[in-house]
Design a protein around this motif. Structure first.
Motif, PDB file in Angstrom:
ATOM      1  N   SER A   1       2.077  14.939   6.080  1.00  0.00           N
ATOM      2  CA  SER A   1       1.235  16.079   5.652  1.00  0.00           C
ATOM      3  C   SER A   1       1.666  17.371   6.338  1.00  0.00           C
ATOM      4  O   SER A   1       1.587  18.447   5.750  1.00  0.00           O
ATOM      5  CB  SER A   1      -0.237  15.777   5.950  1.00  0.00           C
ATOM      6  OG  SER A   1      -0.489  15.699   7.355  1.00  0.00           O
TER       7      SER A   1
ATOM      8  N   GLU B   1       0.822  -1.213   0.000  1.00  0.00           N
ATOM      9  CA  GLU B   1       0.000   0.000   0.000  1.00  0.00           C
ATOM     10  C   GLU B   1       0.857   1.265   0.000  1.00  0.00           C
ATOM     11  O   GLU B   1       0.400   2.337  -0.402  1.00  0.00           O
ATOM     12  CB  GLU B   1      -0.929   0.003   1.215  1.00  0.00           C
ATOM     13  CG  GLU B   1      -1.921  -1.150   1.257  1.00  0.00           C
ATOM     14  CD  GLU B   1      -2.684  -1.216   2.571  1.00  0.00           C
ATOM     15  OE1 GLU B   1      -2.800  -0.162   3.246  1.00  0.00           O
ATOM     16  OE2 GLU B   1      -3.151  -2.307   2.935  1.00  0.00           O
TER      17      GLU B   1
ATOM     18  N   ASN C   1      -2.524   6.830  19.029  1.00  0.00           N
ATOM     19  CA  ASN C   1      -3.556   5.898  18.584  1.00  0.00           C
ATOM     20  C   ASN C   1      -3.299   4.472  19.054  1.00  0.00           C
ATOM     21  O   ASN C   1      -3.783   3.507  18.448  1.00  0.00           O
ATOM     22  CB  ASN C   1      -3.671   5.951  17.058  1.00  0.00           C
ATOM     23  CG  ASN C   1      -4.272   7.266  16.590  1.00  0.00           C
ATOM     24  OD1 ASN C   1      -5.450   7.533  16.826  1.00  0.00           O
ATOM     25  ND2 ASN C   1      -3.462   8.081  15.952  1.00  0.00           N
TER      26      ASN C   1
ATOM     27  N   PHE D   1       0.582   3.329   9.229  1.00  0.00           N
ATOM     28  CA  PHE D   1       0.423   3.977   7.925  1.00  0.00           C
ATOM     29  C   PHE D   1      -0.300   5.312   8.082  1.00  0.00           C
ATOM     30  O   PHE D   1       0.044   6.306   7.427  1.00  0.00           O
ATOM     31  CB  PHE D   1      -0.357   3.074   6.965  1.00  0.00           C
ATOM     32  CG  PHE D   1       0.342   1.796   6.591  1.00  0.00           C
ATOM     33  CD1 PHE D   1       1.606   1.485   7.081  1.00  0.00           C
ATOM     34  CD2 PHE D   1      -0.269   0.879   5.752  1.00  0.00           C
ATOM     35  CE1 PHE D   1       2.243   0.295   6.742  1.00  0.00           C
ATOM     36  CE2 PHE D   1       0.352  -0.303   5.399  1.00  0.00           C
ATOM     37  CZ  PHE D   1       1.605  -0.609   5.900  1.00  0.00           C
ATOM     38  N   SER D   2      -1.304   5.337   8.954  1.00  0.00           N
ATOM     39  CA  SER D   2      -2.020   6.587   9.206  1.00  0.00           C
ATOM     40  C   SER D   2      -1.099   7.619   9.857  1.00  0.00           C
ATOM     41  O   SER D   2      -1.155   8.811   9.524  1.00  0.00           O
ATOM     42  CB  SER D   2      -3.232   6.311  10.103  1.00  0.00           C
ATOM     43  OG  SER D   2      -3.902   7.504  10.437  1.00  0.00           O
ATOM     44  N   ALA D   3      -0.244   7.161  10.767  1.00  0.00           N
ATOM     45  CA  ALA D   3       0.695   8.067  11.434  1.00  0.00           C
ATOM     46  C   ALA D   3       1.695   8.648  10.440  1.00  0.00           C
ATOM     47  O   ALA D   3       2.052   9.839  10.517  1.00  0.00           O
ATOM     48  CB  ALA D   3       1.425   7.321  12.549  1.00  0.00           C
TER      49      ALA D   3
ATOM     50  N   ASP E   1       1.158   9.201   7.244  1.00  0.00           N
ATOM     51  CA  ASP E   1       0.441  10.210   6.460  1.00  0.00           C
ATOM     52  C   ASP E   1       0.227  11.500   7.262  1.00  0.00           C
ATOM     53  O   ASP E   1       0.384  12.613   6.741  1.00  0.00           O
ATOM     54  CB  ASP E   1      -0.903   9.662   6.000  1.00  0.00           C
ATOM     55  CG  ASP E   1      -0.761   8.672   4.852  1.00  0.00           C
ATOM     56  OD1 ASP E   1       0.258   8.716   4.151  1.00  0.00           O
ATOM     57  OD2 ASP E   1      -1.682   7.859   4.665  1.00  0.00           O
ATOM     58  N   GLU E   2      -0.116  11.331   8.541  1.00  0.00           N
ATOM     59  CA  GLU E   2      -0.353  12.497   9.391  1.00  0.00           C
ATOM     60  C   GLU E   2       0.904  13.353   9.520  1.00  0.00           C
ATOM     61  O   GLU E   2       0.869  14.592   9.350  1.00  0.00           O
ATOM     62  CB  GLU E   2      -0.812  12.041  10.779  1.00  0.00           C
ATOM     63  CG  GLU E   2      -0.987  13.176  11.777  1.00  0.00           C
ATOM     64  CD  GLU E   2      -1.310  12.684  13.173  1.00  0.00           C
ATOM     65  OE1 GLU E   2      -1.024  13.435  14.146  1.00  0.00           O
ATOM     66  OE2 GLU E   2      -1.842  11.549  13.320  1.00  0.00           O
TER      67      GLU E   2
ATOM     68  N   ASP F   1      -2.427  -0.476  10.092  1.00  0.00           N
ATOM     69  CA  ASP F   1      -3.412   0.603   9.984  1.00  0.00           C
ATOM     70  C   ASP F   1      -2.943   1.852  10.718  1.00  0.00           C
ATOM     71  O   ASP F   1      -2.970   2.973  10.173  1.00  0.00           O
ATOM     72  CB  ASP F   1      -4.758   0.156  10.567  1.00  0.00           C
ATOM     73  CG  ASP F   1      -5.488  -0.866   9.702  1.00  0.00           C
ATOM     74  OD1 ASP F   1      -5.133  -0.997   8.515  1.00  0.00           O
ATOM     75  OD2 ASP F   1      -6.399  -1.533  10.227  1.00  0.00           O
ATOM     76  N   VAL F   2      -2.517   1.680  11.956  1.00  0.00           N
ATOM     77  CA  VAL F   2      -2.135   2.829  12.782  1.00  0.00           C
ATOM     78  C   VAL F   2      -0.849   3.467  12.274  1.00  0.00           C
ATOM     79  O   VAL F   2      -0.744   4.698  12.172  1.00  0.00           O
ATOM     80  CB  VAL F   2      -2.000   2.412  14.260  1.00  0.00           C
ATOM     81  CG1 VAL F   2      -1.410   3.554  15.092  1.00  0.00           C
ATOM     82  CG2 VAL F   2      -3.356   2.001  14.824  1.00  0.00           C
TER      83      VAL F   2
ATOM     84  N   HIS G   1       3.945   5.677  -2.364  1.00  0.00           N
ATOM     85  CA  HIS G   1       3.872   6.863  -1.504  1.00  0.00           C
ATOM     86  C   HIS G   1       5.017   7.821  -1.860  1.00  0.00           C
ATOM     87  O   HIS G   1       6.172   7.414  -1.940  1.00  0.00           O
ATOM     88  CB  HIS G   1       3.991   6.425  -0.043  1.00  0.00           C
ATOM     89  CG  HIS G   1       3.592   7.481   0.944  1.00  0.00           C
ATOM     90  ND1 HIS G   1       4.313   8.648   1.124  1.00  0.00           N
ATOM     91  CD2 HIS G   1       2.543   7.548   1.823  1.00  0.00           C
ATOM     92  CE1 HIS G   1       3.742   9.376   2.063  1.00  0.00           C
ATOM     93  NE2 HIS G   1       2.667   8.737   2.492  1.00  0.00           N
TER      94      HIS G   1
END
Length: 455
Positions: free
Chosen positions: A451, A363, A411, A443-445, A447-448, A440-441, A367
């Motif tokens: 950004s 995934e 998270n 990958f989200s971190a 991105d956060e 999940d956590v 990136h």
């Protein structure tokens, strides 16, 4: 004690490893009070998924009934007794089990209590072996070969065969001589090379440096397949086998440091198995007790051991030892840990989780700020970059990898990066659904944090 008092004492008196205490005091890190399965719980009741196996050592989870019971039963007998002049039942039983499981010819087990000491012992044994072996060399074997970017621990000997400048450079004047062969990973290859030409150069330099120094080399030490603390650098297939062929040709003992890569993390019980390599020394620690108690072993062949045999007045003894060498509680935990590999089919679980991780990591393949994804078994490194095309790093002061750690912690996931390489190191026994939660956590971190960095 209440949280506020604990925090105050921690900030004033506990000096944490590999930690700049000035920033540590500002971050209010979780104060872990308990654990259950693959989760940690702090003293305020918050739960966290243990995403780095409590620094790469937890295997079957926390509060494992079988390991808990083994320690309790041993505690009812004796907690510790010395191996200097005495023997102990758990240390004998564990030695037998290790010899059954490790690569051939590793028949002797020397106990200590950490990965650093396991390596230190192997280095000293190799040096003394050459001084005492039946056929002496024309010149002293006083040089060690190691890998660029290597990390083998923090004692002076293990640092001498290390190659991470941020950790080791300040101690340069204290270290003994070593020769470093280039690390055969091409993501950061030098200017003027393609990835394939640089890997060819690494192979040529490996042979050249061993050949040029073979009369002085006391041993070659390597982290098989994966250089962990260097940022999860993965060696190409066949490289370890080539190292073994060259060292065997010149009678140079090979030290396999499997402190991090052993006990299932690369997909097999021991990383050496994947290239059918039998080293002269094998160093184990971290997961050997399931992450419960400090224990390490340095295993050696009969050929090495025989050079230390003799009458007391010959002074061929290996004069090295630790107070807690072969600690009975730790050996009991290790015996239970090894048994669980069979009863819980842990290696099969690693195989399944390896496939899950590979699928999930895809995934991130496109990136724009993921430079490279590195995986071997359940050992994962995700290198974050400011410019993917140029492979340019973020400014060090931004501590992007650390910021990802903080975002994941919010998270409910604990990870620890290596610079801007985000490390995932799930325990070999972790169930599949928690591997998905970890991804999940994290990958989200990523991105956060990214950004914010590129906004």
């Amino acid at each position: 004690m209440q949280s506020e008092e604990l925090r105050k004492i921690d900030n004033e008196h506990v000096w944490h490893p590999f930690t700049q205490m000035k920033t540590h005091r500002d971050e209010n890190v979780p104060m872990i009070e308990s654990g259950e399965g693959f989760f940690l719980k702090d003293n305020e009741g918050r739960a966290y998924l243990d995403g780095v196996s409590s620094l790469w050592c937890n295997v079957h989870g926390h509060r494992v009934p079988e390991i808990d019971q083994a320690i309790r039963e041993q505690l009812d007998k004796i907690a510790h007794t010395t191996l200097l002049g005495l023997a102990s039942v758990p240390s004998i039983e564990l030695a037998s089990e290790l010899v059954k499981r490790t690569p051939e010819k590793l028949t002797k087990v020397f106990y200590s209590d950490s990965g650093s000491t396991a390596v230190e012992i192997a280095l000293k044994m190799a040096f003394q072996y050459h001084a005492q072996k039946q056929t002496p060399d024309d010149q002293p074997r006083d040089l060690f070969a190691c890998m660029q970017h290597a990390y083998h621990g923090d004692t002076i000997g293990s640092v001498s065969v290390g190659g991470i400048s941020i950790f080791h450079e300040i101690f340069g004047s204290l270290l003994f001589e070593s020769v470093q062969v280039p690390c055969p990973t091409a993501f950061h290859c030098p200017e003027g090379y393609t990835e394939s030409s640089y890997l060819e150069y690494c192979n040529q330099e490996l042979e050249r440096l061993i050949t040029a120094n073979h009369q002085r080399l006391a041993a070659f030490i390597i982290e098989p397949l994966v250089q962990g603390a260097a940022g999860m650098l993965m060696h190409p297939p066949g490289y370890l086998r080539r190292v073994r062929e060259l060292t065997a040709r010149y009678g140079i003992p090979l030290i396999a440091d499997e402190v991090a890569v052993g006990l299932g993390r690369t997909g097999t019980m021991f990383a050496c198995e994947q290239e059918d390599v039998a080293p002269d020394f094998l160093c184990l620690a971290k997961g050997i007790t399931g992450g419960y108690l400090p224990l390490a072993v340095t295993m050696a062949t009969d050929e090495i051991f025989n050079a230390f045999e003799g009458a007391p007045e010959d002074y061929k003894t290996f004069f090295h030892g630790h107070t807690y060498t072969g600690n009975s509680l730790a050996c009991a935990a290790a015996l239970a840990t090894l048994k669980l590999f069979h009863t819980q089919q842990t290696l099969e679980n690693v195989k399944e989780n390896t496939e899950i991780l590979s699928h999930r990591l895809a995934e991130l393949q496109d990136h724009p700020h993921v430079g490279e994804i590195r995986q071997k078994g359940v050992m994962v490194g995700i290198e974050l970059v400011s410019d993917r095309e140029a492979k340019a790093a973020f400014p060090a002061g931004r501590r992007v990898g650390h910021q990802v750690t903080l975002a994941a912690r919010k998270n409910g996931v604990i990870i620890r990066p290596l610079g801007d390489v985000v490390v995932l190191m799930p325990a070999p026994g972790m169930p599949a659904e928690l591997i998905h939660q970890l991804c999940d956590v994290v990958f989200s971190a990523i991105d956060e944090v990214i950004s914010l960095q590129v906004a």
